[in-house]
Write a protein that holds these residues in place. Structure first.
Motif, PDB file in Angstrom:
ATOM      1  N   PHE A 173       2.874   8.808  -1.391  1.00 17.05           N
ATOM      2  CA  PHE A 173       2.550   8.208  -0.087  1.00 17.05           C
ATOM      3  C   PHE A 173       1.247   7.411  -0.144  1.00 17.05           C
ATOM      4  O   PHE A 173       1.150   6.342   0.470  1.00 17.05           O
ATOM      5  N   VAL A 174       0.274   7.888  -0.892  1.00 16.32           N
ATOM      6  CA  VAL A 174      -0.996   7.166  -1.012  1.00 16.32           C
ATOM      7  C   VAL A 174      -0.779   5.841  -1.738  1.00 16.32           C
ATOM      8  O   VAL A 174      -1.344   4.813  -1.354  1.00 16.32           O
ATOM      9  N   VAL A 175       0.060   5.842  -2.768  1.00 15.46           N
ATOM     10  CA  VAL A 175       0.361   4.587  -3.471  1.00 15.46           C
ATOM     11  C   VAL A 175       1.086   3.613  -2.548  1.00 15.46           C
ATOM     12  O   VAL A 175       0.786   2.415  -2.529  1.00 15.46           O
ATOM     13  N   VAL A 176       2.025   4.105  -1.763  1.00 17.89           N
ATOM     14  CA  VAL A 176       2.744   3.233  -0.830  1.00 17.89           C
ATOM     15  C   VAL A 176       1.783   2.635   0.193  1.00 17.89           C
ATOM     16  O   VAL A 176       1.848   1.432   0.503  1.00 17.89           O
ATOM     17  N   ILE A 177       0.868   3.417   0.698  1.00 17.97           N
ATOM     18  CA  ILE A 177      -0.127   2.908   1.647  1.00 17.97           C
ATOM     19  C   ILE A 177      -1.013   1.861   0.959  1.00 17.97           C
ATOM     20  O   ILE A 177      -1.341   0.821   1.542  1.00 17.97           O
ATOM     21  N   GLY A 178      -1.388   2.107  -0.292  1.00 21.57           N
ATOM     22  CA  GLY A 178      -2.184   1.133  -1.043  1.00 21.57           C
ATOM     23  C   GLY A 178      -1.450  -0.182  -1.232  1.00 21.57           C
ATOM     24  O   GLY A 178      -2.038  -1.263  -1.119  1.00 21.57           O
ATOM     25  N   VAL A 179      -0.152  -0.116  -1.515  1.00 19.75           N
ATOM     26  CA  VAL A 179       0.637  -1.339  -1.678  1.00 19.75           C
ATOM     27  C   VAL A 179       0.735  -2.093  -0.354  1.00 19.75           C
ATOM     28  O   VAL A 179       0.633  -3.332  -0.324  1.00 19.75           O
ATOM     29  N   LEU A 180       0.912  -1.391   0.735  1.00 20.73           N
ATOM     30  CA  LEU A 180       0.971  -2.055   2.045  1.00 20.73           C
ATOM     31  C   LEU A 180      -0.347  -2.731   2.393  1.00 20.73           C
ATOM     32  O   LEU A 180      -0.362  -3.855   2.921  1.00 20.73           O
ATOM     33  N   ILE A 181      -1.454  -2.066   2.097  1.00 16.58           N
ATOM     34  CA  ILE A 181      -2.764  -2.678   2.362  1.00 16.58           C
ATOM     35  C   ILE A 181      -2.970  -3.884   1.450  1.00 16.58           C
ATOM     36  O   ILE A 181      -3.543  -4.898   1.862  1.00 16.58           O
ATOM     37  N   GLY A 182      -2.495  -3.808   0.201  1.00 19.27           N
ATOM     38  CA  GLY A 182      -2.585  -4.959  -0.707  1.00 19.27           C
ATOM     39  C   GLY A 182      -1.798  -6.148  -0.197  1.00 19.27           C
ATOM     40  O   GLY A 182      -2.253  -7.295  -0.284  1.00 19.27           O
TER      41      GLY A 182
END
Length: 85
Positions: A38-47
Protein backbone atom coordinates in the motif's frame (compact mmCIF):
# COMPACT_ATOMS: atom_id res chain seq x y z
CA UNK A 1 12.87 27.12 -11.62
CA UNK A 2 11.28 28.67 -8.56
CA UNK A 3 7.90 27.31 -9.61
CA UNK A 4 9.12 23.71 -9.71
CA UNK A 5 9.81 23.50 -5.97
CA UNK A 6 6.41 21.97 -5.13
CA UNK A 7 6.60 19.17 -7.72
CA UNK A 8 10.18 18.51 -6.60
CA UNK A 9 9.00 17.92 -3.04
CA UNK A 10 6.22 15.67 -4.34
CA UNK A 11 8.77 13.67 -6.32
CA UNK A 12 11.04 13.27 -3.29
CA UNK A 13 8.08 12.17 -1.16
CA UNK A 14 7.01 9.65 -3.81
CA UNK A 15 10.46 8.10 -4.03
CA UNK A 16 10.82 8.00 -0.26
CA UNK A 17 7.47 6.30 0.17
CA UNK A 18 8.29 3.77 -2.52
CA UNK A 19 11.64 2.93 -0.94
CA UNK A 20 10.04 2.63 2.49
CA UNK A 21 7.37 0.34 1.05
CA UNK A 22 9.97 -1.88 -0.61
CA UNK A 23 11.89 -2.07 2.67
CA UNK A 24 8.69 -3.08 4.48
CA UNK A 25 8.00 -5.75 1.87
CA UNK A 26 11.53 -7.17 2.15
CA UNK A 27 12.15 -6.96 5.90
CA UNK A 28 8.63 -6.88 7.32
CA UNK A 29 6.93 -9.90 8.77
CA UNK A 30 3.30 -10.99 8.78
CA UNK A 31 1.03 -8.08 7.80
CA UNK A 32 3.81 -5.60 7.09
CA UNK A 33 4.18 -6.91 3.53
CA UNK A 34 0.65 -5.71 2.77
CA UNK A 35 1.40 -2.35 4.37
CA UNK A 36 4.50 -2.12 2.17
CA UNK A 37 2.44 -2.76 -0.95
CA UNK A 38 0.00 0.00 0.00
CA UNK A 39 2.86 2.41 0.73
CA UNK A 40 4.37 1.72 -2.70
CA UNK A 41 1.00 2.29 -4.37
CA UNK A 42 0.62 5.60 -2.54
CA UNK A 43 4.16 6.55 -3.62
CA UNK A 44 3.35 5.79 -7.26
CA UNK A 45 0.17 7.88 -7.08
CA UNK A 46 2.08 10.82 -5.60
CA UNK A 47 4.73 10.41 -8.33
CA UNK A 48 2.04 10.58 -11.00
CA UNK A 49 0.62 13.67 -9.29
CA UNK A 50 4.10 15.25 -9.39
CA UNK A 51 4.39 14.58 -13.13
CA UNK A 52 1.01 16.19 -13.78
CA UNK A 53 2.01 19.18 -11.64
CA UNK A 54 5.23 19.66 -13.62
CA UNK A 55 3.34 19.57 -16.93
CA UNK A 56 0.92 22.24 -15.69
CA UNK A 57 3.70 24.51 -14.39
CA UNK A 58 5.94 24.43 -17.48
CA UNK A 59 5.31 26.68 -20.44
CA UNK A 60 3.41 25.15 -23.39
CA UNK A 61 6.42 25.60 -25.67
CA UNK A 62 8.68 23.73 -23.29
CA UNK A 63 12.33 24.46 -22.65
CA UNK A 64 14.33 25.63 -25.64
CA UNK A 65 17.07 23.07 -25.94
CA UNK A 66 18.31 21.05 -28.89
CA UNK A 67 16.24 18.02 -29.79
CA UNK A 68 17.95 14.62 -29.53
CA UNK A 69 19.56 13.25 -32.70
CA UNK A 70 18.82 16.44 -34.62
CA UNK A 71 15.06 15.87 -34.67
CA UNK A 72 12.90 18.84 -35.63
CA UNK A 73 10.37 20.36 -33.28
CA UNK A 74 7.23 22.03 -34.61
CA UNK A 75 8.38 25.45 -33.51
CA UNK A 76 11.80 24.90 -35.17
CA UNK A 77 10.31 23.89 -38.52
CA UNK A 78 8.93 27.36 -39.23
CA UNK A 79 12.16 29.14 -38.39
CA UNK A 80 14.33 27.04 -40.70
CA UNK A 81 12.29 27.36 -43.94
CA UNK A 82 14.25 27.85 -47.12
CA UNK A 83 12.75 30.90 -48.88
CA UNK A 84 15.35 31.05 -51.70
CA UNK A 85 13.42 28.77 -54.10
Amino acid sequence: MGHLRGPLYLDIAAKGLSLAGVALMIFGREGWFTVGVFVVVIGVLIGAWAMVAVRRVRSPGGPSRPAPFGAWNRRDAGAEKDDDS
